[in-house]
Write a protein that holds these residues in place. Structure first.
Motif, PDB file in Angstrom:
ATOM      1  N   ILE A 191      45.665  23.798  16.885  1.00  0.00           N
ATOM      2  CA  ILE A 191      45.410  25.213  16.568  1.00  0.00           C
ATOM      3  C   ILE A 191      44.153  25.632  17.344  1.00  0.00           C
ATOM      4  O   ILE A 191      43.199  24.868  17.435  1.00  0.00           O
ATOM      5  CB  ILE A 191      45.169  25.384  15.049  1.00  0.00           C
ATOM      6  CG1 ILE A 191      46.415  24.952  14.269  1.00  0.00           C
ATOM      7  CG2 ILE A 191      44.786  26.823  14.715  1.00  0.00           C
ATOM      8  CD1 ILE A 191      46.187  24.789  12.772  1.00  0.00           C
ATOM      9  N   LYS A 192      44.187  26.824  17.887  1.00  0.00           N
ATOM     10  CA  LYS A 192      43.039  27.324  18.664  1.00  0.00           C
ATOM     11  C   LYS A 192      43.021  28.833  18.605  1.00  0.00           C
ATOM     12  O   LYS A 192      43.931  29.437  18.014  1.00  0.00           O
ATOM     13  CB  LYS A 192      43.118  26.792  20.092  1.00  0.00           C
ATOM     14  CG  LYS A 192      44.399  27.193  20.813  1.00  0.00           C
ATOM     15  CD  LYS A 192      44.527  26.557  22.169  1.00  0.00           C
ATOM     16  CE  LYS A 192      44.599  25.040  22.164  1.00  0.00           C
ATOM     17  NZ  LYS A 192      45.761  24.501  21.397  1.00  0.00           N
ATOM     18  N   PRO A 193      42.020  29.507  19.224  1.00  0.00           N
ATOM     19  CA  PRO A 193      41.969  30.964  19.131  1.00  0.00           C
ATOM     20  C   PRO A 193      43.283  31.624  19.566  1.00  0.00           C
ATOM     21  O   PRO A 193      43.900  31.220  20.561  1.00  0.00           O
ATOM     22  CB  PRO A 193      40.824  31.342  20.072  1.00  0.00           C
ATOM     23  CG  PRO A 193      39.923  30.143  20.046  1.00  0.00           C
ATOM     24  CD  PRO A 193      40.833  28.953  19.914  1.00  0.00           C
ATOM     25  N   VAL A 194      43.679  32.636  18.784  1.00  0.00           N
ATOM     26  CA  VAL A 194      44.982  33.270  18.987  1.00  0.00           C
ATOM     27  C   VAL A 194      45.110  33.846  20.407  1.00  0.00           C
ATOM     28  O   VAL A 194      46.174  33.725  21.034  1.00  0.00           O
ATOM     29  CB  VAL A 194      45.207  34.386  17.930  1.00  0.00           C
ATOM     30  CG1 VAL A 194      46.505  35.133  18.182  1.00  0.00           C
ATOM     31  CG2 VAL A 194      45.237  33.789  16.538  1.00  0.00           C
ATOM     32  N   GLU A 195      44.040  34.417  20.949  1.00  0.00           N
ATOM     33  CA  GLU A 195      44.117  35.017  22.301  1.00  0.00           C
ATOM     34  C   GLU A 195      44.498  33.950  23.321  1.00  0.00           C
ATOM     35  O   GLU A 195      45.261  34.214  24.251  1.00  0.00           O
ATOM     36  CB  GLU A 195      42.778  35.633  22.756  1.00  0.00           C
ATOM     37  CG  GLU A 195      42.047  36.471  21.741  1.00  0.00           C
ATOM     38  CD  GLU A 195      41.300  35.602  20.720  1.00  0.00           C
ATOM     39  OE1 GLU A 195      41.753  35.601  19.545  1.00  0.00           O
ATOM     40  OE2 GLU A 195      40.318  34.925  21.069  1.00  0.00           O
ATOM     41  N   THR A 196      43.958  32.751  23.154  1.00  0.00           N
ATOM     42  CA  THR A 196      44.254  31.662  24.099  1.00  0.00           C
ATOM     43  C   THR A 196      45.735  31.276  23.989  1.00  0.00           C
ATOM     44  O   THR A 196      46.410  31.045  24.994  1.00  0.00           O
ATOM     45  CB  THR A 196      43.376  30.426  23.771  1.00  0.00           C
ATOM     46  OG1 THR A 196      42.032  30.850  23.727  1.00  0.00           O
ATOM     47  CG2 THR A 196      43.551  29.321  24.792  1.00  0.00           C
ATOM     48  N   LEU A 197      46.208  31.230  22.737  1.00  0.00           N
ATOM     49  CA  LEU A 197      47.609  30.854  22.512  1.00  0.00           C
ATOM     50  C   LEU A 197      48.550  31.919  23.079  1.00  0.00           C
ATOM     51  O   LEU A 197      49.520  31.598  23.784  1.00  0.00           O
ATOM     52  CB  LEU A 197      47.869  30.668  21.018  1.00  0.00           C
ATOM     53  CG  LEU A 197      47.258  29.413  20.396  1.00  0.00           C
ATOM     54  CD1 LEU A 197      47.276  29.487  18.879  1.00  0.00           C
ATOM     55  CD2 LEU A 197      48.014  28.181  20.882  1.00  0.00           C
ATOM     56  N   ILE A 198      48.264  33.169  22.792  1.00  0.00           N
ATOM     57  CA  ILE A 198      49.142  34.248  23.270  1.00  0.00           C
ATOM     58  C   ILE A 198      49.166  34.253  24.805  1.00  0.00           C
ATOM     59  O   ILE A 198      50.235  34.353  25.425  1.00  0.00           O
ATOM     60  CB  ILE A 198      48.688  35.629  22.730  1.00  0.00           C
ATOM     61  CG1 ILE A 198      48.809  35.677  21.205  1.00  0.00           C
ATOM     62  CG2 ILE A 198      49.488  36.763  23.378  1.00  0.00           C
ATOM     63  CD1 ILE A 198      50.215  35.742  20.640  1.00  0.00           C
ATOM     64  N   ARG A 235      58.565  38.540  24.028  1.00  0.00           N
ATOM     65  CA  ARG A 235      57.421  38.690  23.135  1.00  0.00           C
ATOM     66  C   ARG A 235      56.964  37.308  22.671  1.00  0.00           C
ATOM     67  O   ARG A 235      57.782  36.469  22.313  1.00  0.00           O
ATOM     68  CB  ARG A 235      57.805  39.506  21.887  1.00  0.00           C
ATOM     69  CG  ARG A 235      58.199  40.920  22.219  1.00  0.00           C
ATOM     70  CD  ARG A 235      57.455  41.994  21.450  1.00  0.00           C
ATOM     71  NE  ARG A 235      56.188  41.621  20.866  1.00  0.00           N
ATOM     72  CZ  ARG A 235      55.860  41.870  19.585  1.00  0.00           C
ATOM     73  NH1 ARG A 235      56.724  42.437  18.779  1.00  0.00           N
ATOM     74  NH2 ARG A 235      54.680  41.551  19.137  1.00  0.00           N
ATOM     75  N   ALA A 236      55.660  37.098  22.715  1.00  0.00           N
ATOM     76  CA  ALA A 236      55.067  35.874  22.156  1.00  0.00           C
ATOM     77  C   ALA A 236      54.214  36.303  20.971  1.00  0.00           C
ATOM     78  O   ALA A 236      53.351  37.167  21.104  1.00  0.00           O
ATOM     79  CB  ALA A 236      54.216  35.173  23.205  1.00  0.00           C
ATOM     80  N   VAL A 237      54.474  35.707  19.813  1.00  0.00           N
ATOM     81  CA  VAL A 237      53.830  36.139  18.565  1.00  0.00           C
ATOM     82  C   VAL A 237      53.230  34.919  17.874  1.00  0.00           C
ATOM     83  O   VAL A 237      53.876  33.867  17.799  1.00  0.00           O
ATOM     84  CB  VAL A 237      54.908  36.751  17.620  1.00  0.00           C
ATOM     85  CG1 VAL A 237      54.285  37.231  16.316  1.00  0.00           C
ATOM     86  CG2 VAL A 237      55.665  37.874  18.305  1.00  0.00           C
ATOM     87  N   TRP A 238      51.988  35.040  17.390  1.00  0.00           N
ATOM     88  CA  TRP A 238      51.402  33.960  16.583  1.00  0.00           C
ATOM     89  C   TRP A 238      51.785  34.166  15.118  1.00  0.00           C
ATOM     90  O   TRP A 238      51.490  35.210  14.538  1.00  0.00           O
ATOM     91  CB  TRP A 238      49.884  33.932  16.747  1.00  0.00           C
ATOM     92  CG  TRP A 238      49.200  32.974  15.801  1.00  0.00           C
ATOM     93  CD1 TRP A 238      48.368  33.286  14.777  1.00  0.00           C
ATOM     94  CD2 TRP A 238      49.295  31.533  15.802  1.00  0.00           C
ATOM     95  NE1 TRP A 238      47.944  32.141  14.141  1.00  0.00           N
ATOM     96  CE2 TRP A 238      48.495  31.050  14.743  1.00  0.00           C
ATOM     97  CE3 TRP A 238      49.992  30.606  16.594  1.00  0.00           C
ATOM     98  CZ2 TRP A 238      48.364  29.691  14.460  1.00  0.00           C
ATOM     99  CZ3 TRP A 238      49.858  29.243  16.301  1.00  0.00           C
ATOM    100  CH2 TRP A 238      49.048  28.804  15.259  1.00  0.00           C
ATOM    101  N   ASN A 239      52.474  33.211  14.519  1.00  0.00           N
ATOM    102  CA  ASN A 239      52.826  33.262  13.102  1.00  0.00           C
ATOM    103  C   ASN A 239      51.854  32.329  12.372  1.00  0.00           C
ATOM    104  O   ASN A 239      52.012  31.105  12.396  1.00  0.00           O
ATOM    105  CB  ASN A 239      54.290  32.799  12.927  1.00  0.00           C
ATOM    106  CG  ASN A 239      54.741  32.853  11.481  1.00  0.00           C
ATOM    107  OD1 ASN A 239      53.914  32.797  10.564  1.00  0.00           O
ATOM    108  ND2 ASN A 239      56.041  32.957  11.272  1.00  0.00           N
ATOM    109  N   ASP A 240      50.835  32.949  11.786  1.00  0.00           N
ATOM    110  CA  ASP A 240      49.750  32.153  11.207  1.00  0.00           C
ATOM    111  C   ASP A 240      50.223  31.335  10.003  1.00  0.00           C
ATOM    112  O   ASP A 240      49.823  30.182   9.823  1.00  0.00           O
ATOM    113  CB  ASP A 240      48.606  33.085  10.794  1.00  0.00           C
ATOM    114  CG  ASP A 240      47.336  32.320  10.551  1.00  0.00           C
ATOM    115  OD1 ASP A 240      46.874  31.619  11.471  1.00  0.00           O
ATOM    116  OD2 ASP A 240      46.816  32.380   9.417  1.00  0.00           O
TER     117      ASP A 240
END
Ligand code: AVI
Length: 321
Positions: A191-198, A235-240
């Motif tokens: 898990i890491k910052p969402v901006e990096t993942l997106i 679309r790439a979406v982070w599902n927390d």
């Protein structure tokens, strides 16, 4: 039985999954169908993108710590790779652990043969014994490695493309394939910052978008479809809640199309879910391994703790609480 065990999926599997997936209340198509020839090429391109940190980070970790892995497992083992081993990571491990044999397992005979040839050129004296099979189930390894200790290798955080229940099933099947006393080197994304993942799953050059949209081209070509591909966007979406990046194909306008003689209609904004990529906290990965009977021996991570390479050991059955 021949070392090259042929296990071909039913010819209708793609069609069945697509038709059922498009008609489902929450439309979804299993991620494995992203990997036709073009999809595999695009994935290779993804691994070289500046935003896609997993390949680079894991390769650096292996380069840095392969010596420590070798010190823990010794030499002369049979390295069993779950996947065809075409990446740059396999030679790093093989060089360090000096195995007695290398057994790549993959469902695609074509990729297996190609990568086995490449690796054979790099390691001329190494017995390479490819097995064409679905590694989601227990596999009988070639007789030639029966007496060697086994070291499984499953890099890339490919485990993250499976939901937890299926991931545990796979890890358990790997333990059955490799046997008691075996070890496993597995890459798991953190898990890491969402901006990096997106950014990693929606890159500036649009390669991941092309990878996702290629599924629609594949459906059109192989299943007699007439999907207007320009009616969908990646679309790439982070599902927390689920701790995962999801890839979707979203309809940008109302669209109707047919696939294999069946009609489908998507409202503007409706999506087809095409992939999950789970990310793990430090304890999550250990819990999942333990749930499948693997104990963690050692874990290596980078300075930012973005990716982990874990050495696990098959635990003997135990009856203690
Ligand atoms: C193969 N797998 C580990 C990749 C991932 O990161 O989940 C697939 C991928 N999908 C989009 N980019 C990469």
């Amino acid at each position: 039985m021949d070392a090259l065990t042929s296990l071909r999926p039913a010819d209708t599997a793609f069609r069945d999954d697509v038709l059922a997936g498009l008609a489902a209340p929450i439309p979804a198509i299993p991620a494995r169908w992203l990997y036709d020839h073009r999809g595999s090429e695009l994935f290779e391109e993804i691994t070289r993108l500046p935003e896609y940190y997993p390949t680079r980070t894991e390769t650096d970790l292996l380069e840095r710590y392969a010596g420590e892995i070798a010190a823990s497992v010794g030499t002369g083992e049979a390295v069993v790779e779950f996947g065809s081993g075409s990446s740059a990571k396999t030679p790093i491990l093989l060089r360090a652990v000096a195995p007695g044999a290398y057994v790549p397992i993959d469902i695609s005979g074509e990729f297996l043969r190609e990568s086995a040839e490449t690796l054979q050129a790099l390691f001329p004296g190494l017995p390479i014994l490819p097995v064409e099979a679905d590694f989601m189930r227990r596999i009988a390894l070639p007789e030639a490695v029966a007496k060697l200790a086994k070291l499984g290798f499953f890099p890339g955080s490919t485990i993250g493309n499976l939901v937890a229940r299926t991931a545990v099933d796979l890890l358990r099947a790997m333990k059955e394939t490799l046997g008691e006393g075996s070890r496993l080197v597995i890459g798991m994304d953190r898990i890491k910052p969402v901006e990096t993942l997106i950014a990693a799953y929606d890159d500036n050059a649009g390669v991941t978008a092309a990878f996702n949209l290629n599924l629609l081209h594949r459906i059109n070509a192989e299943l007699d479809g007439d999907i207007p591909v320009d009616a969908f966007r990646h679309r790439a979406v982070w599902n927390d809640e689920m701790s995962r990046i999801e890839m979707h194909l979203e309809a940008v306008r109302e669209v109707a199309f047919s696939v294999a003689g069946r009609r489908f209609r998507f409202a503007r904004g409706a999506t087809i879910h095409t992939e999950n990529s789970h990310k793990y906290g430090h304890r999550d990965s250990r819990l999942m391994l333990r749930a499948a009977g693997w104990g963690v021996v050692k874990e290596w991570t980078d300075e930012k703790q973005w990716f982990s390479v874990i050495l696990a050991e098959a635990e003997p059955p135990r009856f203690a609480p």
